[in-house]
Design a protein around this motif. Structure first.
Motif, PDB file in Angstrom:
ATOM      1  N   MET A   1       0.854  -1.179   0.000  1.00  0.00           N
ATOM      2  CA  MET A   1       0.000   0.000   0.000  1.00  0.00           C
ATOM      3  C   MET A   1       0.898   1.241   0.000  1.00  0.00           C
ATOM      4  SD  MET A   1      -1.308   0.238   3.961  1.00  0.00           S
ATOM      5  CE  MET A   1      -1.671  -1.484   4.263  1.00  0.00           C
ATOM      6  N   LEU A   2       0.329   2.363  -0.362  1.00  0.00           N
ATOM      7  CA  LEU A   2       1.122   3.578  -0.538  1.00  0.00           C
ATOM      8  C   LEU A   2       1.819   4.006   0.751  1.00  0.00           C
ATOM      9  CD1 LEU A   2       1.936   5.884  -2.421  1.00  0.00           C
ATOM     10  CD2 LEU A   2      -0.157   7.090  -1.742  1.00  0.00           C
ATOM     11  N   ALA A   3       1.177   3.788   1.894  1.00  0.00           N
ATOM     12  CA  ALA A   3       1.709   4.325   3.147  1.00  0.00           C
ATOM     13  C   ALA A   3       2.921   3.564   3.664  1.00  0.00           C
ATOM     14  CB  ALA A   3       0.615   4.329   4.214  1.00  0.00           C
ATOM     15  N   HIS A   4       3.171   2.371   3.119  1.00  0.00           N
ATOM     16  CA  HIS A   4       4.257   1.567   3.680  1.00  0.00           C
ATOM     17  C   HIS A   4       5.161   1.006   2.585  1.00  0.00           C
ATOM     18  CE1 HIS A   4       2.947   1.796   7.796  1.00  0.00           C
ATOM     19  NE2 HIS A   4       1.711   1.554   7.398  1.00  0.00           N
ATOM     20  N   TYR A   5       6.409   0.771   3.007  1.00  0.00           N
ATOM     21  CA  TYR A   5       7.437   0.312   2.077  1.00  0.00           C
ATOM     22  C   TYR A   5       7.807  -1.129   2.417  1.00  0.00           C
ATOM     23  CZ  TYR A   5      12.017   0.002  -0.166  1.00  0.00           C
ATOM     24  OH  TYR A   5      13.092  -0.392  -0.914  1.00  0.00           O
ATOM     25  N   ASN A   6       7.424  -2.044   1.547  1.00  0.00           N
ATOM     26  CA  ASN A   6       7.768  -3.465   1.681  1.00  0.00           C
ATOM     27  C   ASN A   6       7.499  -4.004   3.082  1.00  0.00           C
ATOM     28  OD1 ASN A   6       8.323  -3.714  -0.994  1.00  0.00           O
ATOM     29  ND2 ASN A   6      10.480  -3.286  -0.815  1.00  0.00           N
ATOM     30  N   VAL A   7       8.527  -4.516   3.789  1.00  0.00           N
ATOM     31  CA  VAL A   7       8.250  -5.128   5.089  1.00  0.00           C
ATOM     32  C   VAL A   7       7.941  -4.080   6.151  1.00  0.00           C
ATOM     33  CG1 VAL A   7       9.615  -7.188   4.627  1.00  0.00           C
ATOM     34  CG2 VAL A   7      10.717  -5.195   5.680  1.00  0.00           C
ATOM     35  N   GLY A   8       7.998  -2.809   5.787  1.00  0.00           N
ATOM     36  CA  GLY A   8       7.582  -1.746   6.703  1.00  0.00           C
ATOM     37  C   GLY A   8       8.582  -1.430   7.802  1.00  0.00           C
ATOM     38  N   ALA A   9       9.794  -1.980   7.695  1.00  0.00           N
ATOM     39  CA  ALA A   9      10.779  -1.761   8.760  1.00  0.00           C
ATOM     40  C   ALA A   9      10.989  -0.264   9.013  1.00  0.00           C
ATOM     41  CB  ALA A   9      12.103  -2.430   8.407  1.00  0.00           C
TER      42      ALA A   9
ATOM     43  N   HIS B   1       3.130  -5.739   5.257  1.00  0.00           N
ATOM     44  CA  HIS B   1       3.925  -4.700   5.913  1.00  0.00           C
ATOM     45  C   HIS B   1       4.129  -4.937   7.403  1.00  0.00           C
ATOM     46  CE1 HIS B   1       3.610  -2.526   2.206  1.00  0.00           C
ATOM     47  NE2 HIS B   1       2.323  -2.316   2.307  1.00  0.00           N
ATOM     48  N   PHE B   2       3.265  -5.730   8.024  1.00  0.00           N
ATOM     49  CA  PHE B   2       3.294  -5.864   9.490  1.00  0.00           C
ATOM     50  C   PHE B   2       3.657  -7.302   9.873  1.00  0.00           C
ATOM     51  CE2 PHE B   2       0.884  -2.138   8.572  1.00  0.00           C
ATOM     52  CZ  PHE B   2       1.201  -1.246   9.594  1.00  0.00           C
ATOM     53  N   PRO B   3       4.736  -7.454  10.625  1.00  0.00           N
ATOM     54  CA  PRO B   3       5.201  -8.826  10.918  1.00  0.00           C
ATOM     55  C   PRO B   3       4.203  -9.642  11.716  1.00  0.00           C
ATOM     56  CG  PRO B   3       6.447  -7.168  12.183  1.00  0.00           C
ATOM     57  CD  PRO B   3       5.629  -6.425  11.174  1.00  0.00           C
ATOM     58  N   GLU B   4       3.422  -8.978  12.564  1.00  0.00           N
ATOM     59  CA  GLU B   4       2.472  -9.747  13.381  1.00  0.00           C
ATOM     60  C   GLU B   4       1.369 -10.374  12.529  1.00  0.00           C
ATOM     61  OE1 GLU B   4       3.277  -6.621  13.734  1.00  0.00           O
ATOM     62  OE2 GLU B   4       1.546  -5.283  13.935  1.00  0.00           O
ATOM     63  N   THR B   5       1.158  -9.845  11.320  1.00  0.00           N
ATOM     64  CA  THR B   5       0.184 -10.463  10.407  1.00  0.00           C
ATOM     65  C   THR B   5       0.733 -11.768   9.846  1.00  0.00           C
ATOM     66  OG1 THR B   5      -0.555  -8.274   9.738  1.00  0.00           O
ATOM     67  CG2 THR B   5      -1.200 -10.130   8.325  1.00  0.00           C
ATOM     68  N   GLY B   6       1.988 -11.730   9.419  1.00  0.00           N
ATOM     69  CA  GLY B   6       2.605 -12.929   8.852  1.00  0.00           C
ATOM     70  C   GLY B   6       2.011 -13.318   7.515  1.00  0.00           C
TER      71      GLY B   6
END
Lengths: 81, 537
Positions: B405-413, B476-481
């Motif tokens: 999504m536009l607001a986040h970059y790949n794994v979102g780190a 983007h969020f690791p807790e989602t997996g």
């Protein structure tokens, strides 16, 4: 490595080149791809699998693997194991 | 089925057949004619040797053969085989519509729009490549561009929109396990010899393992260690549980990153990274444009990335003595023909440079393939349709595709640590209202997504942005997996994971998945380690 995974990967490559009507050329192209892009341990394992009957491999892929030169067993030896 | 049409170009005197593409080119005045096809074919044969018997490719080749408005530029550019059949019903837009779901007329209109654009450029993203047949699609795109003459001059071309800012630069510098810099295969003895002389080491003539194969080899004990810079495969790569098992099996995992990312949970050694504001170097974009990256602040961790790598190398017994990245660029120029005239001084003076940058093109090369291709004549390749083996089933009736999504970059780190979470604070599952209703799912409900690889739980977003039968989420969020459910399927040529196709089922749930519970425990354990607290069993 998991030989079933290697068989899948080899068949995927074979499916692309199998579009070539000249099956001799197709086999050469598959062999070339394996030679240029597969790590030696992967080639060695798929060659061994082919020699043992090649379960799961497409015919065109089996023909291609038969064209591969033997791979020296040196790089993946683990010291002291 | 449409009848292929022939077009005679009156401006140049040459003829072209556009087939179902309705090819036309700026500068050519042409008229459609009902016959004359064989004459045009014969003309084409004089210039081309078709390396494809695929009818679609042959049609494209005919079209290309007719590009005669700039004969010095484009004549004799492709290889055409004379025995190619001219038409095959399998490739008609009507036939392919059954597979693609795209209306035949829409395909024709798109083709004519592209062919009549005068200058037509194709930009493609990961929606093309993250399939089991991604490479085939790229080859098809290249065939089309070549067939329509949309290569080799300003304003045309095929341009991949990269997933990261320096994918192109990494590829240019030989990050592939089978290549040295400048896309030269490791089996090339002369190339290897130049590096061996410069580095004083013997180089292997064999290709190495790609990332997915590294993980496979780790699990059978033949791949023992890895040094990962600025990458987070534990979150970004498919089949997360498989990746975690592989990382756990390795003897030495070294992670260098700006943040303690998911992969760092499995690291034996963590090294600090530096951001683009804290280091010198270059980034290269998809038009081969190398741009300078110049440090505006000292690295908060004390060292630039390249200095960390150099210290590691020195500690391991291979001394490196670079004093500045410009010296590394000088080495690149010495060892890479396409960068032979490159230097930091020139880069800073010109602002950016598009390679090849050589003595013949000292300020770079804005347009590639002018007059001829690197290999000489262009080569049309067969692009047979091979469906993915990942299919929806009674057990997994929906197809999951993942993206960004536009607001986040790949794994979102980086972006998860910013105010961007105001716009998006979690991954959500987009599901069509029909599919949601069938499952009793309402907006915001927690839903379980299960595939043959694993299961995750996340909130539902009921929306008609996705088609019936398709669900979508981000990673983007690791807790989602999200990659717990993606599979090992990959592109036949590159092993790029097939992120766009995973058969799943979606059900309404109340609890996190088993993986998510284990992940929470792992994170808590890691935080306790970091705080120096004993872990209670």
């Amino acid at each position: 490595m998991n030989v079933d995974r290697l068989v899948t990967m080899a068949n995927d490559i074979g499916a692309f080149f199998d579009a070539e009507p000249d099956k001799v050329e197709a086999a050469k192209s598959i062999a070339s791809h394996l030679r240029r892009f597969w790590d030696p341990r992967m080639r060695r394992q798929i060659i061994a699998h082919n020699v043992e009957g090649g379960t799961g491999l497409k015919d065109i892929v089996r023909s291609a693997i038969a064209l591969l030169p033997a791979v020296a067993d040196t790089r993946d030896q683990i010291p002291n194991k | 089925m449409a009848t292929p049409m022939a077009c005679a170009g009156s401006a140049s005197g040459a003829a072209l057949i556009g087939g179902e593409l309705g090819i036309a080119f700026r500068g050519i005045q042409y008229t459609h004619v009902a016959s004359g096809r064989q004459r045009v074919c014969d003309t084409a044969k004089e210039r081309f040797k078709l390396d494809s018997t695929r009818p679609a490719d042959f049609r494209h080749a005919h079209a290309f053969a007719g590009i005669d408005r700039t004969p010095a530029l484009l004549r004799a550019r492709a290889v055409i085989r004379a025995d190619a059949p001219s038409h095959d019903p399998r490739n008609s837009p009507e036939a392919t519509a059954d597979i693609t779901g795209v209306d035949a007329d829409l395909v024709r209109r798109a083709a004519r729009l592209y062919a009549k654009a005068g200058n037509g450029a194709i930009y493609y993203g990961l929606g093309v490549t993250e399939h089991s047949q991604g490479s085939t699609m790229v080859i098809g795109i290249a065939n089309l561009a070549m067939a329509t003459g949309n290569l080799g001059r300003e304003g045309v071309g095929v341009i991949p929109l990269r997933g990261q800012n320096n994918v192109q630069g990494a590829c240019d510098m030989g990050s592939f396990p089978h290549e040295l810099s400048g896309y030269r295969h490791v089996s090339d003895a002369s190339t290897r010899a130049s590096f061996e002389t410069a580095w004083g080491v013997k180089l292997d003539a064999e290709p190495g393992l790609r990332l997915p194969n590294m993980f496979e080899a780790a699990l059978d004990g033949t791949f023992m260690g890895v040094y990962i810079q600025g990458e987070d495969p534990a979150q970004s790569d498919p089949n997360t549980q498989h990746i975690a098992a592989a990382l756990t099996a390795m003897c030495c995992v070294v992670v260098q990153d700006l943040f303690l990312n998911e992969t760092a949970h499995y690291a034996h050694v963590f090294l600090p990274g530096s951001s683009f504001l804290e280091k010198n170097g270059t980034f290269t974009n998809a038009e081969r444009r190398v741009s300078p990256v110049r440090k505006v602040m000292e690295p908060r961790a004390g060292l630039e990335d390249w200095e960390v790598t150099m210290r590691l190398s020195n500690a391991l017994g291979y001394p490196m003595h670079y004093r500045h990245p410009s010296e590394i660029m000088d080495e690149i120029a010495r060892l890479t023909p396409t960068f032979a005239a490159f230097s930091y001084e020139k880069l800073d003076r010109l602002g950016s440079i598009q390679w090849p940058c050589t003595d013949n093109a000292p300020e770079g090369t804005p347009t590639m393939h002018v007059g001829k291709f690197v290999r000489g004549k262009g080569k049309f390749l067969l692009t047979e349709y091979v469906p993915t083996t990942e299919r929806s089933t009674r057990r997994y009736p929906l197809l999951l595709t993942t993206g960004r999504m536009l607001a986040h970059y790949n794994v979102g780190a980086q972006t998860r640590r910013t105010a961007n979470v105001t716009w998006a604070a979690a991954d959500r599952l987009e599901i069509h209202p029909d599919d949601a209703e069938m499952r009793g799912i309402k907006e915001g409900d927690w839903v379980g997504v299960a595939s043959r690889s694993g299961e995750i739980v996340l909130p539902a977003d009921v929306t008609d942005r996705v088609r019936p039968g398709v669900v979508y989420t981000t990673f983007h969020f690791p807790e989602t997996g999200a990659n717990v459910v993606t599979t090992e399927n990959s592109d036949w040529a590159t092993n790029c994971p097939e992120y766009k196709v995973t058969a799943v089922e979606v059900i309404k749930v109340n609890d996190p998945s088993a993986w998510q519970k284990r992940h929470r425990e792992l994170i808590e354990q890691q935080l306790q380690f970091l705080r120096g607290q004993a872990v209670q069993k």
